[in-house]
Design a protein around this motif. Structure first.
Motif, PDB file in Angstrom:
ATOM      1  N   GLY A 549       0.814  -1.212   0.000  1.00  0.00           N
ATOM      2  CA  GLY A 549       0.000   0.000   0.000  1.00  0.00           C
ATOM      3  C   GLY A 549       0.846   1.258   0.000  1.00  0.00           C
ATOM      4  N   PHE A 550       1.929   1.268   0.797  1.00  0.00           N
ATOM      5  CA  PHE A 550       2.792   2.446   0.856  1.00  0.00           C
ATOM      6  C   PHE A 550       3.526   2.659  -0.463  1.00  0.00           C
ATOM      7  N   ALA A 551       3.940   1.548  -1.117  1.00  0.00           N
ATOM      8  CA  ALA A 551       4.567   1.658  -2.430  1.00  0.00           C
ATOM      9  C   ALA A 551       3.567   2.210  -3.451  1.00  0.00           C
ATOM     10  N   ARG A 552       2.324   1.732  -3.383  1.00  0.00           N
ATOM     11  CA  ARG A 552       1.286   2.251  -4.280  1.00  0.00           C
ATOM     12  C   ARG A 552       1.058   3.748  -4.016  1.00  0.00           C
ATOM     13  N   TYR A 553       1.005   4.129  -2.747  1.00  0.00           N
ATOM     14  CA  TYR A 553       0.782   5.538  -2.394  1.00  0.00           C
ATOM     15  C   TYR A 553       1.887   6.413  -2.964  1.00  0.00           C
ATOM     16  N   ASN A 554       3.122   6.001  -2.812  1.00  0.00           N
ATOM     17  CA  ASN A 554       4.238   6.805  -3.298  1.00  0.00           C
ATOM     18  C   ASN A 554       4.305   6.838  -4.809  1.00  0.00           C
ATOM     19  N   ALA A 555       3.650   5.881  -5.469  1.00  0.00           N
ATOM     20  CA  ALA A 555       3.574   5.893  -6.926  1.00  0.00           C
ATOM     21  C   ALA A 555       2.358   6.666  -7.424  1.00  0.00           C
ATOM     22  N   GLY A 556       1.582   7.249  -6.498  1.00  0.00           N
ATOM     23  CA  GLY A 556       0.402   8.004  -6.901  1.00  0.00           C
ATOM     24  C   GLY A 556      -0.795   7.138  -7.231  1.00  0.00           C
ATOM     25  N   ARG A 557      -0.773   5.880  -6.818  1.00  0.00           N
ATOM     26  CA  ARG A 557      -1.880   4.937  -7.106  1.00  0.00           C
ATOM     27  C   ARG A 557      -2.736   4.823  -5.840  1.00  0.00           C
ATOM     28  N   LEU A 558      -3.512   5.872  -5.559  1.00  0.00           N
ATOM     29  CA  LEU A 558      -4.159   6.010  -4.258  1.00  0.00           C
ATOM     30  C   LEU A 558      -5.259   4.984  -4.029  1.00  0.00           C
ATOM     31  N   ALA A 559      -6.046   4.678  -5.043  1.00  0.00           N
ATOM     32  CA  ALA A 559      -7.118   3.697  -4.858  1.00  0.00           C
ATOM     33  C   ALA A 559      -6.546   2.327  -4.524  1.00  0.00           C
ATOM     34  N   GLU A 560      -5.479   1.943  -5.206  1.00  0.00           N
ATOM     35  CA  GLU A 560      -4.846   0.659  -4.914  1.00  0.00           C
ATOM     36  C   GLU A 560      -4.196   0.675  -3.533  1.00  0.00           C
ATOM     37  N   ALA A 561      -3.659   1.823  -3.135  1.00  0.00           N
ATOM     38  CA  ALA A 561      -3.085   1.940  -1.791  1.00  0.00           C
ATOM     39  C   ALA A 561      -4.162   1.739  -0.739  1.00  0.00           C
ATOM     40  N   SER A 562      -5.330   2.339  -0.964  1.00  0.00           N
ATOM     41  CA  SER A 562      -6.434   2.197  -0.008  1.00  0.00           C
ATOM     42  C   SER A 562      -6.857   0.743   0.135  1.00  0.00           C
ATOM     43  N   ALA A 563      -6.946   0.034  -0.983  1.00  0.00           N
ATOM     44  CA  ALA A 563      -7.341  -1.379  -0.930  1.00  0.00           C
ATOM     45  C   ALA A 563      -6.313  -2.208  -0.165  1.00  0.00           C
ATOM     46  N   ALA A 564      -5.034  -1.921  -0.390  1.00  0.00           N
ATOM     47  CA  ALA A 564      -3.988  -2.664   0.313  1.00  0.00           C
ATOM     48  C   ALA A 564      -4.032  -2.377   1.815  1.00  0.00           C
ATOM     49  N   TYR A 565      -4.269  -1.106   2.193  1.00  0.00           N
ATOM     50  CA  TYR A 565      -4.358  -0.761   3.608  1.00  0.00           C
ATOM     51  C   TYR A 565      -5.572  -1.419   4.263  1.00  0.00           C
ATOM     52  N   GLU A 566      -6.683  -1.507   3.533  1.00  0.00           N
ATOM     53  CA  GLU A 566      -7.863  -2.177   4.077  1.00  0.00           C
ATOM     54  C   GLU A 566      -7.553  -3.637   4.380  1.00  0.00           C
ATOM     55  N   ALA A 567      -6.872  -4.292   3.456  1.00  0.00           N
ATOM     56  CA  ALA A 567      -6.506  -5.687   3.681  1.00  0.00           C
ATOM     57  C   ALA A 567      -5.557  -5.818   4.867  1.00  0.00           C
ATOM     58  N   ALA A 568      -4.628  -4.878   4.994  1.00  0.00           N
ATOM     59  CA  ALA A 568      -3.695  -4.920   6.112  1.00  0.00           C
ATOM     60  C   ALA A 568      -4.411  -4.696   7.428  1.00  0.00           C
ATOM     61  N   GLY A 569      -5.369  -3.756   7.446  1.00  0.00           N
ATOM     62  CA  GLY A 569      -6.078  -3.444   8.681  1.00  0.00           C
ATOM     63  C   GLY A 569      -6.848  -4.616   9.225  1.00  0.00           C
ATOM     64  N   ALA A 570      -7.408  -5.445   8.326  1.00  0.00           N
ATOM     65  CA  ALA A 570      -8.162  -6.608   8.784  1.00  0.00           C
ATOM     66  C   ALA A 570      -7.264  -7.660   9.424  1.00  0.00           C
ATOM     67  N   LEU A 571      -5.966  -7.598   9.109  1.00  0.00           N
ATOM     68  CA  LEU A 571      -5.036  -8.608   9.618  1.00  0.00           C
ATOM     69  C   LEU A 571      -4.218  -8.128  10.802  1.00  0.00           C
ATOM     70  N   VAL A 572      -3.890  -6.827  10.832  1.00  0.00           N
ATOM     71  CA  VAL A 572      -2.925  -6.351  11.813  1.00  0.00           C
ATOM     72  C   VAL A 572      -3.483  -6.416  13.238  1.00  0.00           C
ATOM     73  N   SER A 573      -4.778  -6.153  13.383  1.00  0.00           N
ATOM     74  CA  SER A 573      -5.350  -6.228  14.724  1.00  0.00           C
ATOM     75  C   SER A 573      -5.357  -7.664  15.230  1.00  0.00           C
ATOM     76  N   ARG A 574      -5.587  -8.604  14.314  1.00  0.00           N
ATOM     77  CA  ARG A 574      -5.553 -10.017  14.705  1.00  0.00           C
ATOM     78  C   ARG A 574      -4.140 -10.456  15.066  1.00  0.00           C
ATOM     79  N   ALA A 575      -3.118  -9.853  14.408  1.00  0.00           N
ATOM     80  CA  ALA A 575      -1.740 -10.232  14.693  1.00  0.00           C
ATOM     81  C   ALA A 575      -1.284  -9.710  16.048  1.00  0.00           C
ATOM     82  N   GLY A 576      -1.912  -8.614  16.531  1.00  0.00           N
ATOM     83  CA  GLY A 576      -1.577  -8.109  17.851  1.00  0.00           C
ATOM     84  C   GLY A 576      -0.205  -7.483  17.958  1.00  0.00           C
ATOM     85  N   ASP A 577       0.304  -6.881  16.882  1.00  0.00           N
ATOM     86  CA  ASP A 577       1.616  -6.249  16.902  1.00  0.00           C
ATOM     87  C   ASP A 577       1.431  -4.731  16.883  1.00  0.00           C
ATOM     88  N   GLY A 578       1.788  -4.077  17.987  1.00  0.00           N
ATOM     89  CA  GLY A 578       1.552  -2.644  18.122  1.00  0.00           C
ATOM     90  C   GLY A 578       2.337  -1.812  17.133  1.00  0.00           C
TER      91      GLY A 578
END
Length: 817
Positions: A549-578
């Motif tokens: 997502g961050f690579a997409r953001y820096n390339a100006g591909r904001l919609a793809e960055a948002s989708a990648a962050y959404e996928a990450a958000g669903a996993l990161v809370s389950r992983a429990g890593d602050g």
């Protein structure tokens, strides 16, 4: 199936070749007819169809059009296969750089070749290029390098060398795109000024750089004319010396000089000089002329084989020429005989290391890689490499770096397959991949350009790693090892080493952010994510989505960055890593602002800071605090932004280019521009000086743009315009259009207030065209508002239309600095 066979089993290059063979079948043509009708050479087409060479994209398009097929479905496969490498970055040396000299060492025993050498010089004089061709081991490189050294005084701007790997076993030929990037980097052309895509644009950039320089370049080991043609100089005095095992008939404009084996007299002279007995009547060769003649025969009069045989005799004073013949005769071929004889004289441990060196994925290596490969202590690896160097089995192009000659590498690779077990080879290659991941992690940790990440976990840490005194030492290591790191990544992907594929790109982020742009990093993170999905670890998968997502953001591909962050958000809370959760919140804050949200970015930055503090990461918390101050400034809360920036600047740190301090200093400078103009300018100029010293063009452009905004607020319009113009001159060098969106509207407002309404309209309209493509609603709104303000006096109706369009887009957006 051993390691190397498994690497080929899932080879995208072979898959592309298979797809091309299907096109040939559908065409109903033989190779010659297909080549003729598609405008390709038959020899090149044959290599494309056999998977020996990756075709350039125009060749794929030509073949598809010939059979009326759409080439676009093949583009992703071709991109994975060709995998262009960004150029090695330029150094940031102070003062005038010394001319680059990459030429290998000129051999002291160069023998014969007077006629061929004269032909090379004549071709260079008349055509500024020459192609030296001949069989393997015949001395093509030796002649070209010797000639280049002789020519060096007349070409003082640079003496360059690049191995095109046209006939390197185990790796495809270097594509022209990658070769051009290497050459441009060797000329210290900033990689940000090098076109990101397009072979024709790269070749034009190369020719343009050579046009005003006197450079001699050796293009060694070429596969075919198509590989070489884009690398040849255009107008100007520079010259190119090409070598190839093939006669490059397609280069009509380049005169050929063909080499045969040495004559018996020249061979005898070279063998005598290599053995330390030049002209000696009482030497071992002179006392046994029949055996000496047999050595020449067994070596096939090949210069490389003769040098290896002579070196062995030189270092074995107890041997006679007859003993040398006996040892050579035990080999499988003339050249292999010389190598096998040298290897048999090594200690068992040295011979094992030599064979394992054939497995290395990169082109050059150091003692740390050798130690990991052989699983021996560093000092032992150093001693072994010195012995191999003395035996002429490895080369040392520069201090601390080693390589194998192509033919020697091929022999070592074959010998590794014939000796030892498959399991031993797999473990050795695994140790090399472990080394590169952990060494990259260590170098990344010494480069505090981003919030510090976690340690490497792939494989086992090697016993010894390079030590990096500071970020400059770490960056220099990345410069040297970049091609090897990419080769290690490709090898890991080929053999299914998913932990290494998943982790390695994370440790290249800081390096890529500074030198290599966004295109290739996006490709690496796509493949990293695929590896993480196969591994199935929630934390690794969350980080892989976040990184992509961050690579997409820096390339100006904001919609793809948002989708990648959404996928990450669903996993990161389950992983429990602050820490991972904090990093994701910080990144989502940047994206949230660019996509039109007003208060949410500030909330996300504050959340990131809290999470970083809970995770015990003060540097990350400082990053979040600096981002919070910047968001406050964008919302018009100037006093709060200034206070928060001063808090960040008060935090202890040792690096002048520490990102939180840089962000806070820029924010503070803009926030206090009206009330404290002198202090504001001081902060912004200090930030600009740090960015320049750090060699980071994006940060330099950001500093200059913000300095222009601050000067405009002080009413110093001419100075402000000069800063904006300098910022955009830097942006033009980056070849990444999306970066301009953050600066266009500010530049336009300065133009309006400076009495340049037409220029202001042009810039606002450029922003209005670019912002919707990127999905950047705040800048789109500002563009409408800016156009309306300019048109108020001359066209109120159109001004009202633009103002209404802006309000409809966002319903009002917080004030911007």
């Amino acid at each position: 199936m051993d390691v190397q066979e498994r690497a080929a089993a899932n080879d995208p290059q072979e898959e592309l070749a298979a797809r091309l063979r299907l096109l040939q079948e559908r065409s109903g043509r033989g190779v010659r007819a297909l080549a003729r009708d598609s405008g390709l050479s038959s020899s090149s087409l044959s290599r494309y169809l056999n998977g020996q060479t990756v075709p350039p994209w125009p060749a794929v398009v030509a073949l598809c059009r010939l059979v009326k097929r759409d080439p676009r479905p093949l583009r992703p496969l071709w991109e994975r296969t060709s995998n262009p490498l960004p150029a090695p970055p330029k150094s940031t040396r102070q003062g005038r750089p010394r001319p680059r000299n990459d030429l290998p060492r000129d051999v002291p025993d160069f023998t014969g070749r007077e006629e061929q050498l004269a032909a090379v010089f004549a071709a260079v004089e008349s055509h500024r290029a020459v192609c030296v061709d001949g069989m393997a081991g015949v001395g093509k490189t030796c002649l070209a390098v010797h000639a280049a050294h002789r020519l060096a005084a007349g070409f003082p701007d640079a003496q360059l060398y690049v191995d095109l790997h046209g006939f390197t076993e185990g790796r495809p030929p270097l594509d022209p795109d990658s070769a051009l990037r290497m050459l441009l980097g060797a000329l210290d052309v900033p990689s940000e000024r090098v076109p990101q895509e397009g072979l024709e644009q790269l070749a034009a950039c190369w020719r343009s750089e050579l046009a005003h320089r006197r450079v001699v370049v050796v293009l060694d080991n070429a596969a075919d004319a198509e590989q070489v043609r884009p690398l040849l100089p255009g107008a100007g005095p520079s010259v190119a010396l090409v070598t190839s095992r093939n006669r490059l008939l397609g280069l009509d404009e380049v005169p050929p000089v063909s080499l045969d084996v040495l004559s018996p007299q020249e061979s005898a002279e070279l063998l005598a000089r290599a053995s330390g007995e030049p002209g000696g009547r009482d030497g071992r060769l002179a006392r046994d002329p029949e055996s000496a003649a047999e050595v020449l025969r067994l070596c096939g009069h090949l210069p490389l084989a003769l040098r290896l045989a002579g070196a062995r005799l030189r270092h074995r004073p107890g041997w006679t020429a007859g003993v040398l013949v006996q040892r050579l005769a035990q080999g499988a071929s003339e050249f292999d005989a010389a190598l096998a004889m040298s290897v048999r004289q090594l200690k068992r441990s040295h011979a094992r290391l030599f064979r394992l060196l054939g497995l290395l994925p990169g082109e050059s290596f150091d003692e740390y890689v050798a130690a990991a490969l052989a699983d021996v202590p560093l000092h032992t690896a150093q001693e072994m490499l010195e012995d191999l160097l003395d035996a002429h089995l490895v080369q040392q192009p520069v201090t601390g770096r080693y390589r194998l000659h192509d033919l020697v590498h091929q022999y070592a690779r074959r010998a590794a397959a014939e000796h030892g077990s498959k399991a031993d080879r797999e473990r050795a290659l695994g140790r090399v991949l472990d080394y590169y991941v952990h060494a990259a992690a260590a170098a990344d940790a010494a480069m505090p350009f981003l919030s510090p990440g976690r340690a490497a976990s792939a494989g086992r840490p090697p016993a010894e790693l390079p030590r990096f005194a500071d970020k400059n030492a770490a960056f220099a290591w990345f410069v040297t090892e970049y091609a090897n790191l990419i080769a290690a990544f490709e090898t890991a992907a080929a053999i299914g080493a998913d932990p290494h594929v998943c982790e390695l790109p994370r440790f290249l982020r800081a390096y890529f952010a500074r030198r290599c742009g966004t295109t290739h990093l996006n490709v690496l993170f796509e493949r990293s994510l695929a590896a993480a999905e196969r591994l199935g670890d929630p934390l690794q998968l969350a980080e892989a989505h976040s990184d992509l997502g961050f690579a997409r953001y820096n390339a100006g591909r904001l919609a793809e960055a948002s989708a990648a962050y959404e996928a990450a958000g669903a996993l990161v809370s389950r992983a429990g890593d602050g820490r991972a959760e904090a990093e994701l919140a910080l990144r989502r804050g940047y994206l949230s602002w660019d996509t039109g949200h007003v208060e949410e970015p500030l909330e996300l930055f504050r959340l990131a800071g809290k999470l970083y503090e809970q995770a015990g990461c003060p540097a990350g918390a400082a990053d979040a605090a600096a981002a919070e101050a910047w968001a406050m400034l964008q919302l018009g809360h100037r006093e709060e932004a200034a206070q928060r920036s001063r808090e960040v600047l008060g935090l202890p740190h040792t690096d002048p280019a520490w990102p939180p301090a840089l962000t806070a200093r820029i924010t503070l400078g803009v926030a206090i521009a009206r009330e404290e103009p002198d202090e504001a300018v001081e902060h912004l100029r200090r930030a600009l000086a740090v960015a320049r010293d750090d060699g980071h063009l994006h940060n330099q452009a950001w500093c200059l743009n913000c300095l222009g905004v601050a000067l405009r607020q002080m009413g110093r319009y001419e100075e402000a315009l000069a800063c904006h113009k300098e910022a955009f001159a830097l942006l033009e060098e980056l070849f990444e259009e999306h970066w301009k969106i953050h600066f266009l509207n500010g530049y336009a407002e300065t133009c309006r207030l400076a009495g340049l309404p037409e220029e202001a309209l042009r810039l606002h309209r450029q922003a209005l065209e670019l912002a919707p493509r990127l999905g950047n609603r705040p800048e789109e709104v500002l563009a409408h508002e800016g156009i309306a303000t300019v048109l108020d006096a001359t066209d109120p109706a159109r001004a009202a239309e633009h103002r209404a369009a802006g309000q409809a887009l966002l319903g009002g957006v917080g004030p911007r600095a």
